[in-house]
Design a protein around this motif. Structure first.
Motif, PDB file in Angstrom:
ATOM      1  N   GLN A  62      -1.278 -42.488 -11.427  1.00  0.00           N
ATOM      2  CA  GLN A  62      -0.281 -41.474 -11.078  1.00  0.00           C
ATOM      3  C   GLN A  62       1.096 -42.120 -10.856  1.00  0.00           C
ATOM      4  OE1 GLN A  62      -0.667 -39.005  -7.486  1.00  0.00           O
ATOM      5  NE2 GLN A  62      -0.403 -37.243  -8.821  1.00  0.00           N
ATOM      6  N   ARG A  63       1.063 -43.323 -10.327  1.00  0.00           N
ATOM      7  CA  ARG A  63       2.317 -44.049 -10.142  1.00  0.00           C
ATOM      8  C   ARG A  63       3.002 -44.258 -11.503  1.00  0.00           C
ATOM      9  NH1 ARG A  63       6.045 -45.979 -10.709  1.00  0.00           N
ATOM     10  NH2 ARG A  63       7.224 -47.693  -9.827  1.00  0.00           N
ATOM     11  N   LEU A  64       2.186 -44.663 -12.483  1.00  0.00           N
ATOM     12  CA  LEU A  64       2.727 -44.882 -13.841  1.00  0.00           C
ATOM     13  C   LEU A  64       3.153 -43.553 -14.472  1.00  0.00           C
ATOM     14  CD1 LEU A  64       0.232 -47.499 -15.305  1.00  0.00           C
ATOM     15  CD2 LEU A  64       2.510 -47.916 -14.414  1.00  0.00           C
ATOM     16  N   MET A  65       2.350 -42.514 -14.202  1.00  0.00           N
ATOM     17  CA  MET A  65       2.682 -41.184 -14.738  1.00  0.00           C
ATOM     18  C   MET A  65       4.070 -40.755 -14.263  1.00  0.00           C
ATOM     19  SD  MET A  65      -0.661 -38.920 -14.052  1.00  0.00           S
ATOM     20  CE  MET A  65      -2.160 -39.050 -14.954  1.00  0.00           C
ATOM     21  N   GLY A  66       4.343 -41.062 -12.992  1.00  0.00           N
ATOM     22  CA  GLY A  66       5.647 -40.692 -12.439  1.00  0.00           C
ATOM     23  C   GLY A  66       6.785 -41.288 -13.240  1.00  0.00           C
ATOM     24  N   ASP A  67       6.620 -42.514 -13.678  1.00  0.00           N
ATOM     25  CA  ASP A  67       7.681 -43.201 -14.427  1.00  0.00           C
ATOM     26  C   ASP A  67       7.939 -42.580 -15.788  1.00  0.00           C
ATOM     27  OD1 ASP A  67       8.599 -45.115 -12.672  1.00  0.00           O
ATOM     28  OD2 ASP A  67       6.873 -46.407 -13.043  1.00  0.00           O
ATOM     29  N   ILE A  68       6.929 -41.908 -16.335  1.00  0.00           N
ATOM     30  CA  ILE A  68       7.156 -41.281 -17.645  1.00  0.00           C
ATOM     31  C   ILE A  68       7.094 -39.744 -17.527  1.00  0.00           C
ATOM     32  CG2 ILE A  68       6.424 -43.252 -19.061  1.00  0.00           C
ATOM     33  CD1 ILE A  68       3.685 -41.917 -19.370  1.00  0.00           C
ATOM     34  N   ASP A  69       7.324 -39.265 -16.302  1.00  0.00           N
ATOM     35  CA  ASP A  69       7.369 -37.809 -16.034  1.00  0.00           C
ATOM     36  C   ASP A  69       6.104 -37.090 -16.481  1.00  0.00           C
ATOM     37  OD1 ASP A  69       9.793 -37.737 -14.774  1.00  0.00           O
ATOM     38  OD2 ASP A  69      10.917 -37.636 -16.654  1.00  0.00           O
ATOM     39  N   CYS A  70       4.980 -37.638 -16.079  1.00  0.00           N
ATOM     40  CA  CYS A  70       3.715 -37.035 -16.517  1.00  0.00           C
ATOM     41  C   CYS A  70       2.810 -36.597 -15.365  1.00  0.00           C
ATOM     42  CB  CYS A  70       2.946 -38.021 -17.396  1.00  0.00           C
ATOM     43  SG  CYS A  70       3.556 -38.054 -19.078  1.00  0.00           S
ATOM     44  N   ILE A  71       3.320 -36.627 -14.130  1.00  0.00           N
ATOM     45  CA  ILE A  71       2.431 -36.216 -13.026  1.00  0.00           C
ATOM     46  C   ILE A  71       2.135 -34.727 -13.154  1.00  0.00           C
ATOM     47  CG2 ILE A  71       2.244 -35.948 -10.514  1.00  0.00           C
ATOM     48  CD1 ILE A  71       3.729 -38.555 -10.177  1.00  0.00           C
ATOM     49  N   HIS A  92       9.908 -26.697 -15.852  1.00  0.00           N
ATOM     50  CA  HIS A  92      11.353 -26.517 -15.622  1.00  0.00           C
ATOM     51  C   HIS A  92      12.090 -27.856 -15.670  1.00  0.00           C
ATOM     52  CE1 HIS A  92       9.960 -22.572 -14.201  1.00  0.00           C
ATOM     53  NE2 HIS A  92      11.189 -22.168 -14.479  1.00  0.00           N
ATOM     54  N   HIS A  93      11.401 -28.863 -16.136  1.00  0.00           N
ATOM     55  CA  HIS A  93      11.974 -30.209 -16.335  1.00  0.00           C
ATOM     56  C   HIS A  93      12.383 -30.910 -15.034  1.00  0.00           C
ATOM     57  CE1 HIS A  93      11.859 -29.190 -20.527  1.00  0.00           C
ATOM     58  NE2 HIS A  93      12.718 -28.199 -20.354  1.00  0.00           N
ATOM     59  N   PHE A  94      11.878 -30.433 -13.886  1.00  0.00           N
ATOM     60  CA  PHE A  94      12.122 -31.177 -12.646  1.00  0.00           C
ATOM     61  C   PHE A  94      11.170 -32.364 -12.603  1.00  0.00           C
ATOM     62  CE2 PHE A  94      13.588 -26.894 -11.228  1.00  0.00           C
ATOM     63  CZ  PHE A  94      14.890 -27.242 -10.905  1.00  0.00           C
ATOM     64  N   LYS A  95      11.474 -33.271 -11.698  1.00  0.00           N
ATOM     65  CA  LYS A  95      10.670 -34.497 -11.660  1.00  0.00           C
ATOM     66  C   LYS A  95       9.700 -34.524 -10.475  1.00  0.00           C
ATOM     67  CE  LYS A  95      14.030 -37.411 -14.045  1.00  0.00           C
ATOM     68  NZ  LYS A  95      13.339 -37.568 -15.307  1.00  0.00           N
ATOM     69  N   ILE A  96       8.593 -35.172 -10.720  1.00  0.00           N
ATOM     70  CA  ILE A  96       7.602 -35.415  -9.657  1.00  0.00           C
ATOM     71  C   ILE A  96       7.380 -36.923  -9.634  1.00  0.00           C
ATOM     72  CG2 ILE A  96       5.280 -34.908  -8.798  1.00  0.00           C
ATOM     73  CD1 ILE A  96       5.233 -32.492 -10.722  1.00  0.00           C
ATOM     74  N   ARG A  97       7.444 -37.487  -8.467  1.00  0.00           N
ATOM     75  CA  ARG A  97       7.246 -38.932  -8.356  1.00  0.00           C
ATOM     76  C   ARG A  97       6.223 -39.234  -7.270  1.00  0.00           C
ATOM     77  NH1 ARG A  97       9.698 -39.409 -12.418  1.00  0.00           N
ATOM     78  NH2 ARG A  97      11.585 -40.593 -12.844  1.00  0.00           N
ATOM     79  N   GLN A  98       5.661 -40.421  -7.367  1.00  0.00           N
ATOM     80  CA  GLN A  98       4.759 -40.865  -6.308  1.00  0.00           C
ATOM     81  C   GLN A  98       5.478 -41.932  -5.483  1.00  0.00           C
ATOM     82  OE1 GLN A  98       1.882 -43.979  -6.778  1.00  0.00           O
ATOM     83  NE2 GLN A  98       0.218 -42.558  -6.364  1.00  0.00           N
ATOM     84  N   CYS A  99       5.388 -41.800  -4.163  1.00  0.00           N
ATOM     85  CA  CYS A  99       5.946 -42.836  -3.282  1.00  0.00           C
ATOM     86  C   CYS A  99       4.801 -43.799  -2.951  1.00  0.00           C
ATOM     87  CB  CYS A  99       6.498 -42.197  -2.016  1.00  0.00           C
ATOM     88  SG  CYS A  99       7.047 -43.406  -0.818  1.00  0.00           S
TER      89      CYS A  99
END
Lengths: 424, 238
Positions: free
Chosen positions: A194-203, A242-249
């Motif tokens: 999921q951390r990696l997914m965040g970097d490519i906007d895939c979460i 809606h093209h917003f971002k999701i990231r993992q901390c």
């Protein structure tokens, strides 16, 4: 027919290998960034008001620990509120919540009891009462680390403005049995992916245990879908659409209780799998659509292929494990239970390396090596010891756990075909 | 808030595709190499069979010219028994590998035909051998089919079971009836033993014909009663 099966097998290996190598390449791309983020020791510069919404349904065993962990957050007490909703529990959850908040005077707490309407409805009610710029959803079977809010808000402050959800790194509360040990490894691997997914906007999921949202944007998007059985996944799909971002901390830890037995595990995964399929259908316009970047081109096909691979894994398992077992039993019956001779026959047959399908084994070896590499890196990333729970359980984890999941995915598909209704 | 995604990194997808293709091709190449090695092994085993057969023929010719041949007979019988066992093992491997074969499928099919012929000539040789030497083995000619015979695998399991018990004293010669159209010799055997579509599997134990599947007990009795000398294993079987 034999050729068709052969082609299906080869395609399965090719697709699995493609996904494995994709993650490996992504990891190599982002590894330095991942390492750098882990060293961040800064504090947030401002402390925005945060609402923490805790929906609870029959969580009498864990809800007190959940509330206690939130009351003890290392965050200015006047900068957050707690909204607890008992969603029609039939056990003593309400009494436990009352007892937990009775002696608290430092943090404002809103407590509501309602008829069972589902988690999404409870969250929406909490969202409507929320005064915070941000709100977090926290499942009543999870506990947070005291610095989680600071770390997640710092993450918001240091990253792009269009991040709408920040997810924590989920861990399993000390596993007590084999099933929970399996899930521990699964969560560690999933957290890293999921951390990696965040970097490519895939979460594609904002987990129930302490995902932190921007209140205004989620309200503008219409809140949680009350008809959806995996509202945490649906909201992530909607945010992505809606093209917003999701990231993992990666520094924010939350611990959750994993299902303790097969019945609980089946119920949970059945809901997850079904919800995942519903959401894939609901957002099919994003599927293989370049407009949605890697999420549309890579992540959604991957989410779908999990089911196809699940079915194929189940067929392989039946063919390579169940069929030989059945043949052996049949042979024993046919030969009047002369097990001594059958064993002698088995041990007298010499091993010939040429009997192995070394070509396919090579492909599997590469895929397994990538999986083991991820296993190693993800443990480092989560500050977890690789062999904390021993080594022996890892063999069934790699070879049987996914078969178990594939069986559940088959049941889910069958249930969907016959139109069985799913409750949260 | 107007938000946009980062553009898709097409190069990455292509690079991953190429890498996957490379690993996959390497796997396929290893598979094909393995198939070639399997084929070569079967061929060399078959060449060895040919040499052994020539040797056996010569031994028999030599023995028929002698009056005292008891000691020499034991050498001939041992060689024959070992050779038939190796032939069985090779045929087993061939049948297994033939299913997965791609580039050498045609070669494997020819080899299967060759092995079938070998089986027939070894069976004839073993029967001829009985006239010259006092043998302690029995022969089973086993007609089976992979296409139109659901019970044939069961008969195969039972035969392998007795092979394990009696080892080289039980010589099994399997004949694949699916090769009938390709091999006239099988047609000859079919006519001799009057085998039809509905009578599969067929066992010829020594000279007696048994149609349809024989159970473990039935076959055990037949085998034990066919030996000219009593066998200790038969005490359990009978």
């Amino acid at each position: 027919m034999a050729y068709l099966i052969k082609i299906i097998i080869l395609c399965t290996y090719f697709i699995s290998l493609y996904f494995s190598i994709f993650w490996l390449v992504t990891l190599e791309e982002k590894l330095s960034k991942v390492k750098q983020e882990k060293k961040n020791k800064k504090q947030p510069t401002v402390y925005p008001f945060v609402s923490i919404i805790i929906p609870a349904y029959n969580e009498e065993d864990t809800v007190q620990s959940t509330i206690a962990s939130v009351l003890n957050l290392d965050y200015p007490k006047n900068c957050y509120e707690i909204i607890v909703i008992d969603d029609g529990s039939t056990d003593s959850t309400s009494e436990k919540i009352d007892a937990s908040i009775k002696n608290n005077s430092s943090v404002p707490v809103i407590f509501k009891k309602q008829k069972n309407q589902g988690k999404a409805a409870a969250l929406n009610w909490g969202l409507s009462k929320s005064k915070g710029d941000f709100f977090a959803c926290l499942d009543a079977d999870s506990v947070v680390e005291s610095d989680i809010l600071k770390k997640m808000l710092l993450f918001y402050q240091e990253h792009e403005k269009n991040i709408v959800i920040v997810t924590p790194l989920m861990k399993i509360v000390k596993p007590k049995n084999l099933l929970q040990k399996f899930q521990r490894v699964e969560y560690i691997l999933a957290a890293f992916i999921q951390r990696l997914m965040g970097d490519i906007d895939c979460i594609y999921i904002a987990p129930g245990p302490f995902s932190l949202y921007r209140t205004k944007i989620i309200q503008d998007l219409g809140g949680f879908d009350e008809k959806n059985i995996t509202e945490d996944q649906e909201i992530a799909y909607r945010v992505q659409s809606h093209h917003f971002k999701i990231r993992q901390c990666p520094e924010a830890f939350v611990r959750t209780v994993a299902p303790r037995n097969l019945a609980e595990f089946y119920k949970q995964r059945n809901r997850w799998f079904k919800g995942s399929l519903f959401n894939l259908m609901k957002y099919k316009k994003m599927f293989l659509n370049r407009k949605y970047g890697d999420f549309g081109i890579f992540q959604l096909p991957l989410n779908l292929s999990v089911y196809l691979l699940g079915i194929i894994t189940f067929c392989f398992f039946t063919y390579y494990i169940v069929k030989p077992i059945w043949q052996t039993v049949y042979k024993i019956i046919l030969l009047n239970f002369d097990i001594g001779t059958i064993l002698k026959q088995f041990f007298s047959s010499s091993f010939d390396i040429l009997q192995l399908d070394l070509g396919i084994m090579f492909v599997l070896y590469v895929a397994l090596s990538i999986a083991l590499y991820f296993f190693y890196v993800s443990h480092q990333f989560s500050n977890e010891k690789m062999f904390e729970e021993g080594v022996v359980y890892l063999f069934p984890y790699f070879f049987l756990y996914y078969v178990l999941l594939s069986v559940i995915s088959i049941i889910v598909l069958l249930e969907m075909i016959v139109g069985k209704k799913q409750k949260w | 808030m107007v938000v946009q995604r980062e553009p898709l990194n097409i190069k990455k997808y292509i690079a991953v595709g190429l890498l996957t293709f490379l690993v996959f091709s390497l796997g396929v190449t290893i598979g094909l190499l393995l198939e070639k090695v399997r084929y070569s092994e079967l061929k060399s085993e078959n060449q060895l069979q040919d040499i052994t057969y020539n040797s056996l023929q010569l031994q028999l010719l030599f023995l028929t010219s002698l009056t005292e041949n008891e000691e020499s007979c034991s050498v001939l019988i041992t060689t024959l028994q070992q050779s038939v066992t190796v032939l069985e093992q090779s045929l087993e491997k061939l049948l297994m590998w033939e299913k997965d074969a791609t580039i050498s499928k045609e070669g494997m099919s020819l080899l299967k035909r060759k092995y079938t012929l070998d089986n027939i000539r070894y069976w004839l040789f073993a029967n001829k051998n009985k006239e010259t030497c006092d043998v302690n083995f029995i022969t089973v000619l086993y007609f089976f089919s992979n296409k139109n015979c659901d019970i044939c695998p069961d008969q195969g399991i039972i035969l392998s079971y007795y092979k394990e018990i009696f080892d080289e004293r039980l010589l099994i010669f399997p004949i694949d009836l699916d090769l009938t159209s390709e091999e006239p010799m099988i047609q000859l055997l079919i006519s001799k033993f009057n085998i039809t579509e509905t009578t599969k599997p067929v066992l010829i134990v020594e000279d007696k014909k048994y149609v349809g599947i024989l159970s473990t007990d039935e076959l055990g009795n037949i085998i034990c009663n066919s030996f000219s000398h009593p066998q200790s294993e038969c005490e359990d079987v009978l």
